[in-house]
Design an enzyme around this catalytic site. Structure first.
Site, PDB file in Angstrom:
ATOM      1  N   HIS A 175       5.694  25.006  -4.978  1.00 33.49           N
ATOM      2  CA  HIS A 175       4.590  25.386  -5.862  1.00 33.49           C
ATOM      3  C   HIS A 175       4.942  25.135  -7.317  1.00 33.49           C
ATOM      4  CE1 HIS A 175       2.069  27.015  -2.786  1.00 33.49           C
ATOM      5  NE2 HIS A 175       3.130  27.595  -2.258  1.00 33.49           N
ATOM      6  N   ARG A 215      -5.054  11.090  -1.410  1.00 36.43           N
ATOM      7  CA  ARG A 215      -4.363  11.241  -0.120  1.00 36.43           C
ATOM      8  C   ARG A 215      -4.791  12.576   0.497  1.00 36.43           C
ATOM      9  NH1 ARG A 215      -0.103   8.346  -3.192  1.00 36.43           N
ATOM     10  NH2 ARG A 215       0.786   6.737  -1.859  1.00 36.43           N
ATOM     11  N   ARG A 255      -9.110   8.794   1.067  1.00 37.89           N
ATOM     12  CA  ARG A 255      -8.589   8.224   2.299  1.00 37.89           C
ATOM     13  C   ARG A 255      -8.653   9.281   3.393  1.00 37.89           C
ATOM     14  NH1 ARG A 255      -2.502   6.254   2.322  1.00 37.89           N
ATOM     15  NH2 ARG A 255      -1.843   8.418   2.261  1.00 37.89           N
ATOM     16  N   GLU A 263      -2.524  -2.348   5.582  1.00 40.29           N
ATOM     17  CA  GLU A 263      -1.131  -1.892   5.527  1.00 40.29           C
ATOM     18  C   GLU A 263      -0.270  -2.520   6.613  1.00 40.29           C
ATOM     19  OE1 GLU A 263      -1.123   2.591   4.161  1.00 40.29           O
ATOM     20  OE2 GLU A 263      -2.580   2.297   5.764  1.00 40.29           O
ATOM     21  N   ASN A 315       2.985  -0.268   0.157  1.00 44.93           N
ATOM     22  CA  ASN A 315       4.183   0.456   0.609  1.00 44.93           C
ATOM     23  C   ASN A 315       4.387   0.209   2.105  1.00 44.93           C
ATOM     24  OD1 ASN A 315       3.861   1.476  -1.950  1.00 44.93           O
ATOM     25  ND2 ASN A 315       3.048   3.441  -1.286  1.00 44.93           N
ATOM     26  N   ASP A 316       3.322   0.434   2.869  1.00 44.17           N
ATOM     27  CA  ASP A 316       3.440   0.205   4.309  1.00 44.17           C
ATOM     28  C   ASP A 316       3.392  -1.279   4.647  1.00 44.17           C
ATOM     29  OD1 ASP A 316       3.885   2.640   5.670  1.00 44.17           O
ATOM     30  OD2 ASP A 316       1.888   3.307   5.046  1.00 44.17           O
ATOM     31  N   ARG A 318      10.754   2.307   5.294  1.00 43.37           N
ATOM     32  CA  ARG A 318      10.587   2.617   3.866  1.00 43.37           C
ATOM     33  C   ARG A 318      11.268   3.928   3.474  1.00 43.37           C
ATOM     34  NH1 ARG A 318       4.110   4.151   3.249  1.00 43.37           N
ATOM     35  NH2 ARG A 318       4.702   5.480   1.537  1.00 43.37           N
ATOM     36  N   CYS A 364      -3.472  -0.204  -3.839  1.00 39.51           N
ATOM     37  CA  CYS A 364      -3.183   1.195  -4.155  1.00 39.51           C
ATOM     38  C   CYS A 364      -1.745   1.585  -3.833  1.00 39.51           C
ATOM     39  CB  CYS A 364      -4.159   2.127  -3.439  1.00 39.51           C
ATOM     40  SG  CYS A 364      -3.995   2.062  -1.649  1.00 39.51           S
TER      41      CYS A 364
HETATM   42  C1  PEP Z   1       0.713   2.449   1.091  1.00 37.45           C
HETATM   43  O1  PEP Z   1       1.158   2.413   2.241  1.00 37.45           O
HETATM   44  O2  PEP Z   1       0.904   1.555   0.245  1.00 37.45           O
HETATM   45  C2  PEP Z   1      -0.093   3.603   0.658  1.00 37.45           C
HETATM   46  C3  PEP Z   1      -0.719   3.604  -0.497  1.00 37.45           C
HETATM   47  O3  PEP Z   1      -0.132   4.677   1.490  1.00 37.45           O
HETATM   48  P1  PEP Z   1       1.060   5.765   1.598  1.00 37.45           P
HETATM   49  O4  PEP Z   1       2.090   5.433   0.556  1.00 37.45           O
HETATM   50  O5  PEP Z   1       0.448   7.090   1.412  1.00 37.45           O
HETATM   51  O6  PEP Z   1       1.546   5.519   2.975  1.00 37.45           O
HETATM   52 MG    MG Z   2       0.433   3.850   3.688  1.00 34.13          MG
END
Ligand code: PEP
Ligand code: MG
Length: 542
Positions: free
Chosen positions: A188, A295, A331, A430, A453-454, A464, A501
């Site tokens: 928190h 998110r 999302r 992704e 990212n994914d 990752r 994103c």
């Molecule tokens: C991503 O995978 O790039 C993404 C934005 O989602 P997250 O990082 O929440 O998996």
């Molecule tokens: Mg992702």
């Protein structure tokens, strides 16, 4: 000078006196009561006052920090009304003929132990809440004030850990920074610090003690260091850092209200990524043009049980209203992989990153998914909400999800409820599969949003989460960038717009490349928005 180190969870430098919040040491005495029923009555009165206080705190949290913080007090209210908890206190009074304070303190320890022994980390965290509500009851029984007083001079607030009640009761204008012995990035304290933009270091361990109370300290939220009684050279160096940071922020502030336009006239949307309603304030502060990724799973992660339609609706409606017509992309639930939630009772998976996550889980648990879709669609009547699905690999998944959207729309229409029938729907790209069939996906929806990212993890086959594989997890890899270019072209050739994103969106080394590819929108963490705008304004694509 002593230097103690923890985890910096909100950047910034603060210099000031430390104020250590000692958890109250209570000396609960036990005595016998002759009239047990009267003692239960005394407890019932104190209990009523405690419920009233929690309701007030909930209102204050809603006003000052947002629904996520306020939800904590909803949990406190539920705990205060929990029949098992209340029965335990009353039973101890009645069967042992003892005072209510003693009965509360026994129940406090028993319930806190029960929670801390549970397997689920979320439930373990509730031990602090049981102690918190029990302390409130004890204060009410003893006629003591619970509010924390900070004095007039702003201070660095230090504590073993801060309970939600303690955090919310702090007068925020008197807090320079936070430093806590315990806590994680999602505690928190960390959440509140980020919301308020205050430097914060958590998890420094037991070296932070009450003996440091009133000492001068420097909290460096960038590096995670706390300097106790810093020497002159350190103070001078940190003041210089503070000035540089201020000057940098002031320089970036000049980009507020400016278009995200390159020197040769190419314009792009710059949006922000957030994880909670309380971060809306940051979206505004840093002048993001919209929300590129909300998110929504954090609503679920921060909850003891499935958040119902009304709870979700209130959160999404707040986003819609506060963004005042600016596009806000929410999302749908992305649980699974590293984000586990006990109450979903998911089976153990050997390879959770390749398992039941994102849209896959939503299709298997269509009850949960439809509740979220109902809340999202109802909120769409209050602003410019868009929705996107995470972790897609096949066309049929999107078609099935769109079928559920349609059936929820029919339900709402039948019930006479308002929603935006033209709400934009998108797909996150992704997985390499989704990238390769992005032409087909683009024909089903309004937009594509590239989760780099994914996409990097699945394209390069690198976990990752594994920090020892950092050099293999390269979002600049040609394979990833070629897929990004393919997705952009496929989107545009099929009348869809396309954003990025993932973290790559805020990587200033590739801004020019992404703009040249023709990406329409970049979504980054709020404090990154103005820096990205400055980079765009100084670019020429020619
Ligand atoms: C991503 O995978 O790039 C993404 C934005 O989602 P997250 O990082 O929440 O998996
Ligand atoms: Mg992702």
């Amino acid at each position: 000078m002593e230097i103690i180190r923890g985890k910096g969870v909100c950047g910034g430098i603060a210099i000031g006196r430390l104020r250590f919040f000692e958890q109250r040491h209570r000396n609960i005495t036990q005595w016998n009561v002759a009239d047990e029923a009267a003692e239960c009555g005394r407890f019932a009165e104190a209990h009523g006052r405690a419920i009233g206080q929690v309701a007030l705190l909930q209102e204050r949290a809603l006003r000052e920090v947002g629904e996520k913080e306020a939800a904590v007090f909803e949990i406190h209210r539920m705990m205060l009304e929990d029949e098992d908890y209340l029965d335990s206190i009353r039973n101890i009074i009645m069967t042992q003929s003892v005072n209510a304070e003693y009965a509360v303190s026994l129940t406090r320890e028993e319930f806190a132990r029960m929670f801390s022994e549970m397997d689920d980390p979320y439930m373990q965290g509730r031990a602090a809440d049981v102690r918190d509500i029990s302390d409130r009851l004890l204060d009410c029984l003893e006629g003591r004030e619970t509010d924390l007083i900070l004095g007039h001079e702003p201070v660095v607030v230090a504590a073993k850990d801060l309970t939600p009640s303690e955090t919310i009761q702090l007068d925020k204008s008197r807090v320079l920074a936070f430093a806590t012995c315990g806590g994680s990035g999602n505690s928190h304290t960390a959440i509140l610090a980020r919301t308020m933009g205050l430097p914060a270091v958590v998890g420094v361990g037991d070296v932070l003690t009450e003996a440091m109370d009133a000492k001068m300290v420097i909290v460096d939220g960038f590096s995670g260091a706390v300097y106790v009684e810093p020497d002159d050279a350190t103070v001078a160096a940190m003041r210089k850092r503070q000035d540089e940071e201020k000057a940098r922020q002031a320089m970036l502030d000049r980009y507020k209200g400016k278009p995200n336009r390159t020197l040769d006239g190419k314009e792009i949307l710059v949006y922000a990524n957030i994880g909670s309603v309380s971060e809306l304030e940051l979206v505004k502060r840093y002048d993001a043009g919209g929300i590129g990724l909300f998110r929504s799973e954090f609503l679920f992660l921060d909850s003891a049980d499935f958040p119902g339609e009304e709870v979700q609706f209130a959160a999404y409606r707040k986003v819609a209203k506060e963004m005042g017509g600016k596009r806000s992309i929410i999302r749908t639930l992305d649980i699974g992989a590293d984000k586990r939630i006990g109450y979903f009772n998911l089976d153990h998976e050997e390879n959770p990153a390749l398992g039941l996550r994102g849209l896959r889980l939503c299709l298997e648990r269509s009850d949960v998914f439809k509740t979220q879709l109902r809340a999202l669609l109802r909120a769409s009547a209050f602003g410019n909400i868009a929705v996107m699905f995470p972790m897609v690999a096949s066309l049929w998944e999107v078609r099935e999800a769109m079928g559920l959207v349609k059936s929820v729309q029919d339900e709402l229409r039948h019930e006479g409820r308002d929603f935006n029938g033209d709400m934009e729907i998108g797909v996150m790209i992704e997985t390499p599969a989704a990238a390769i069939i992005s032409d087909q996906l683009a024909r089903e929806v309004d937009f594509l949003s590239i989760g780099t990212n994914d996409l990097t993890q699945y394209t390069l086959a690198v976990d990752r989460q594994n920090s020892s594989l950092d050099r293999y997890c390269d979002p600049h890899h040609d394979a990833v960038l070629r897929l990004v270019e393919l997705i952009v072209n496929n989107a545009h050739n099929n009348e869809a717009w396309v954003g990025v994103c993932g973290e790559l969106a805020g990587d200033l080394d590739v801004t020019k490349t992404l703009l040249r590819m023709g990406v329409d929108e970049l979504s980054v963490s709020p404090p990154k928005v103005l820096e990205l705008r400055k980079t765009i304004c100084e670019l020429s694509l020619a």
